[in-house]
Design a protein around this motif. Structure first.
Motif, mmCIF file in Angstrom:
data_model
loop_
_atom_site.group_PDB
_atom_site.id
_atom_site.type_symbol
_atom_site.label_atom_id
_atom_site.label_comp_id
_atom_site.label_asym_id
_atom_site.label_seq_id
_atom_site.Cartn_x
_atom_site.Cartn_y
_atom_site.Cartn_z
ATOM 1 N N VAL A 243 25.758 21.784 6.619
ATOM 2 C CA VAL A 243 25.132 21.400 5.351
ATOM 3 C C VAL A 243 25.812 20.186 4.713
ATOM 4 O O VAL A 243 25.209 19.480 3.906
ATOM 5 C CB VAL A 243 25.130 22.603 4.382
ATOM 6 C CG1 VAL A 243 26.493 22.815 3.731
ATOM 7 C CG2 VAL A 243 24.048 22.469 3.331
ATOM 8 N N LEU A 244 27.065 19.915 5.071
ATOM 9 C CA LEU A 244 27.802 18.801 4.478
ATOM 10 C C LEU A 244 27.387 17.448 5.076
ATOM 11 O O LEU A 244 27.113 17.334 6.268
ATOM 12 C CB LEU A 244 29.305 18.978 4.714
ATOM 13 C CG LEU A 244 30.145 19.680 3.648
ATOM 14 C CD1 LEU A 244 31.593 19.765 4.114
ATOM 15 C CD2 LEU A 244 30.069 18.985 2.294
ATOM 16 N N LYS A 245 27.397 16.436 4.223
ATOM 17 C CA LYS A 245 27.253 15.072 4.702
ATOM 18 C C LYS A 245 28.544 14.644 5.395
ATOM 19 O O LYS A 245 29.616 15.175 5.083
ATOM 20 C CB LYS A 245 27.004 14.117 3.521
ATOM 21 C CG LYS A 245 25.706 14.318 2.774
ATOM 22 C CD LYS A 245 25.621 13.360 1.593
ATOM 23 C CE LYS A 245 24.336 13.548 0.802
ATOM 24 N NZ LYS A 245 24.271 12.640 -0.376
ATOM 25 N N PRO A 246 28.504 13.702 6.325
ATOM 26 C CA PRO A 246 29.750 13.135 6.841
ATOM 27 C C PRO A 246 30.579 12.585 5.688
ATOM 28 O O PRO A 246 30.061 11.879 4.824
ATOM 29 C CB PRO A 246 29.266 12.021 7.776
ATOM 30 C CG PRO A 246 27.897 12.450 8.193
ATOM 31 C CD PRO A 246 27.317 13.132 6.984
ATOM 32 N N GLY A 247 31.844 12.940 5.637
ATOM 33 C CA GLY A 247 32.705 12.538 4.532
ATOM 34 C C GLY A 247 32.689 13.506 3.374
ATOM 35 O O GLY A 247 33.440 13.335 2.409
ATOM 36 N N GLY A 248 31.842 14.542 3.449
ATOM 37 C CA GLY A 248 31.754 15.522 2.367
ATOM 38 C C GLY A 248 32.979 16.413 2.295
ATOM 39 O O GLY A 248 33.684 16.631 3.284
ATOM 40 N N PHE A 337 37.519 20.234 10.660
ATOM 41 C CA PHE A 337 37.548 19.482 9.417
ATOM 42 C C PHE A 337 38.878 18.744 9.300
ATOM 43 O O PHE A 337 39.887 19.160 9.874
ATOM 44 C CB PHE A 337 37.403 20.421 8.208
ATOM 45 C CG PHE A 337 36.050 21.046 8.062
ATOM 46 C CD1 PHE A 337 35.146 20.564 7.129
ATOM 47 C CD2 PHE A 337 35.668 22.135 8.844
ATOM 48 C CE1 PHE A 337 33.896 21.144 6.972
ATOM 49 C CE2 PHE A 337 34.418 22.723 8.706
ATOM 50 C CZ PHE A 337 33.528 22.223 7.768
ATOM 51 N N GLU A 338 38.872 17.657 8.567
ATOM 52 C CA GLU A 338 40.129 16.998 8.214
ATOM 53 C C GLU A 338 40.778 17.818 7.099
ATOM 54 O O GLU A 338 40.147 18.102 6.083
ATOM 55 C CB GLU A 338 39.877 15.577 7.718
ATOM 56 C CG GLU A 338 39.285 14.652 8.764
ATOM 57 C CD GLU A 338 38.960 13.287 8.182
ATOM 58 O OE1 GLU A 338 39.297 13.042 7.000
ATOM 59 O OE2 GLU A 338 38.362 12.469 8.895
ATOM 60 N N PHE A 367 39.288 20.237 2.293
ATOM 61 C CA PHE A 367 38.917 19.895 3.653
ATOM 62 C C PHE A 367 37.789 18.864 3.614
ATOM 63 O O PHE A 367 36.991 18.850 2.674
ATOM 64 C CB PHE A 367 38.454 21.129 4.425
ATOM 65 C CG PHE A 367 39.386 22.314 4.314
ATOM 66 C CD1 PHE A 367 40.660 22.271 4.870
ATOM 67 C CD2 PHE A 367 39.001 23.470 3.640
ATOM 68 C CE1 PHE A 367 41.525 23.356 4.766
ATOM 69 C CE2 PHE A 367 39.848 24.562 3.534
ATOM 70 C CZ PHE A 367 41.116 24.501 4.097
ATOM 71 N N ARG A 368 37.711 18.028 4.634
ATOM 72 C CA ARG A 368 36.666 17.011 4.666
ATOM 73 C C ARG A 368 36.011 16.963 6.041
ATOM 74 O O ARG A 368 36.692 17.011 7.059
ATOM 75 C CB ARG A 368 37.247 15.638 4.317
ATOM 76 C CG ARG A 368 36.209 14.499 4.374
ATOM 77 C CD ARG A 368 36.715 13.229 3.719
ATOM 78 N NE ARG A 368 37.967 12.774 4.313
ATOM 79 C CZ ARG A 368 38.731 11.813 3.789
ATOM 80 N NH1 ARG A 368 38.381 11.247 2.643
ATOM 81 N NH2 ARG A 368 39.854 11.429 4.379
ATOM 82 N N LYS A 369 34.692 16.876 6.042
ATOM 83 C CA LYS A 369 33.971 16.649 7.286
ATOM 84 C C LYS A 369 34.185 15.186 7.667
ATOM 85 O O LYS A 369 33.929 14.291 6.867
ATOM 86 C CB LYS A 369 32.480 16.933 7.091
ATOM 87 C CG LYS A 369 31.644 16.734 8.352
ATOM 88 C CD LYS A 369 30.185 17.110 8.096
ATOM 89 C CE LYS A 369 29.331 16.890 9.336
ATOM 90 N NZ LYS A 369 27.918 17.292 9.106
ATOM 91 N N PRO A 370 34.678 14.930 8.875
ATOM 92 C CA PRO A 370 34.965 13.535 9.261
ATOM 93 C C PRO A 370 33.766 12.629 9.051
ATOM 94 O O PRO A 370 32.625 13.013 9.293
ATOM 95 C CB PRO A 370 35.323 13.653 10.744
ATOM 96 C CG PRO A 370 35.839 15.050 10.895
ATOM 97 C CD PRO A 370 35.009 15.877 9.943
ATOM 98 N N GLU A 371 34.069 11.429 8.589
ATOM 99 C CA GLU A 371 33.016 10.473 8.267
ATOM 100 C C GLU A 371 32.714 9.603 9.473
ATOM 101 O O GLU A 371 33.631 9.082 10.122
ATOM 102 C CB GLU A 371 33.460 9.597 7.095
ATOM 103 C CG GLU A 371 32.375 8.735 6.521
ATOM 104 C CD GLU A 371 32.824 8.071 5.231
ATOM 105 O OE1 GLU A 371 32.009 7.980 4.298
ATOM 106 O OE2 GLU A 371 33.986 7.662 5.148
#
Length: 392
Positions: A243-248, A337-338, A367-371
């Motif tokens: 569901v997350l955008k890249p970078g979310g 995730f990052e 945490f971040r989804k890699p962009e």
């Protein structure tokens, strides 16, 4: 889904005999002891317990470490819990339909029972940035929204006309409480029933109503991951990733191992290691730093964790890998995730009237989804994460 109850200390003759570790006294002008510990408005994280301080002067102290004696006491409590676990019949009863027990919980308590999380913007400043008048369009998904005690405070301070909050919970009763609230504003807030750990099917894509893959800028998870069985972690992280955008971003806060709530559990509440059932049938897990690193980041800790030795980390890693296999997905490795930050928030709450000390422990992380290199289409990309200010 945070279980907001007043913390009850263990028998005073047990837990209250342990003293916290004090830090060296700061150099303060004569007659101004503790003056700097009073801030208006109060700032969490600013009140350190030092030599010479009166423990019972305040209701809470930040960054309080417990000594080895207390840790040994906690381990003794865990051993007793393991000796008297939940029987197999009840374990199946509590694990087979967790939403049932949360529906009962929210059905028994009115909205006045729940406290608004006014501290959210302080703990996660990016929420203030993204809800400012200058912020770009932003979609925020709260998982485990409960009665709206995170969503409504964010909404009350929002000045961003293009901020949309999706508040989801797998308890139908919790969602009803949000929708019935007089502050419910469908222009900026949408509440729906959604199980973050549900497996997608041909009929259902497994995502929250009104949201598509890669459509969310920020996911807020406050005391919700602990309500899941360890066997559900894999699917939950996959759904968040989708569901997350890249970078979310994922903003995370939950219970940590050694929290008073864990130490005080008596017999008949232990489901499995660090996982318990409360008296009302709702479940709770207590996390360790290395464990979260593995679940979200997929990385082993090389003995750097303050919470686990090398051997313990190896066991945690093996356990998580076994959960991956047990989940039956088998489609791909768990997304990585990052890990921007994982902190351990230790606090001592004080009952000044009864002279009781209550040691709490929470985990807080980002945490971040890699962009993707070519992707810059999210609100978080416009924010300087170091300062949480909008980038020019």
């Amino acid at each position: 889904m945070e279980h907001l109850r007043t913390a009850v200390a263990i028998d005073p003759k047990d837990s209250n005999t342990f003293d916290p570790i004090r830090k060296p006294a700061s150099e303060r002008p004569s007659g101004t002891a503790n003056a700097e510990k009073r801030t208006d408005p109060f700032q969490f994280g600013s009140r350190y317990l030092e030599e010479g301080d009166d423990i019972f002067e305040f209701n809470a102290w930040d960054h309080v470490e417990t000594d080895e004696t207390y840790k040994e006491f906690a381990e003794e409590q865990y051993a007793k819990q393991r000796e008297a676990p939940v029987n197999e019949f009840d374990k199946n009863r509590f694990n087979s339909d967790p939403a049932k027990w949360w529906n009962k919980f929210y059905g028994h308590n009115t909205t006045n029972f729940f406290k608004n999380r006014k501290w959210l913007q302080q703990e996660f400043p990016i929420l203030s940035t993204l809800s400012s008048a200058e912020a770009p369009p932003c979609v925020l998904l709260e998982v485990g929204a409960g009665a709206g005690n995170s969503a409504f405070p964010i909404l009350a301070q929002n000045q961003n006309p293009k901020l949309k909050i999706h508040a989801c919970d797998f308890s139908k009763k919790a969602v009803e409480l949000i929708r019935e609230n007089e502050l419910y504003d469908q222009q900026h807030l949408q509440a729906d029933v959604w199980d973050v750990a549900q497996v997608p099917t041909d009929e259902d894509n497994g995502l929250p109503p009104g949201l598509e893959e890669g459509s969310v800028d920020v996911v807020l998870m406050i005391f919700i991951f602990s309500a899941l069985s360890p066997k559900q972690w894999d699917q939950a992280t996959r759904n968040i990733w989708r569901v997350l955008k890249p970078g979310g971003l994922v903003l995370f806060r939950d219970y940590g191992r050694g929290d008073l709530a864990q130490v005080r559990f008596k017999k008949g509440r232990y489901l499995e290691e660090n996982f318990y059932v409360r008296g009302d049938g709702t479940r709770v897990y207590f996390f360790e730093k290395a464990e979260l690193q593995e679940i979200w980041g997929g990385d082993k800790q090389n003995g750097n964790s303050e919470d686990a030795s090398n051997e313990e980390v190896e066991k945690l890693t093996e356990a998580v890998q076994e959960m991956d296999l047990a989940s039956g997905t088998g489609v791909s490795p768990r997304p990585k995730f990052e890990v921007l930050d994982i902190g351990v928030d230790r606090r001592m709450l004080v009952n000044r009237q009864r002279k009781l000390k209550m040691y709490r422990c929470w985990m807080q992380a980002k945490f971040r989804k890699p962009e993707e290199k070519s992707e810059k289409n999210n609100a978080v990309a416009a924010v300087d994460l170091e300062s949480n200010s909008l980038a020019s």
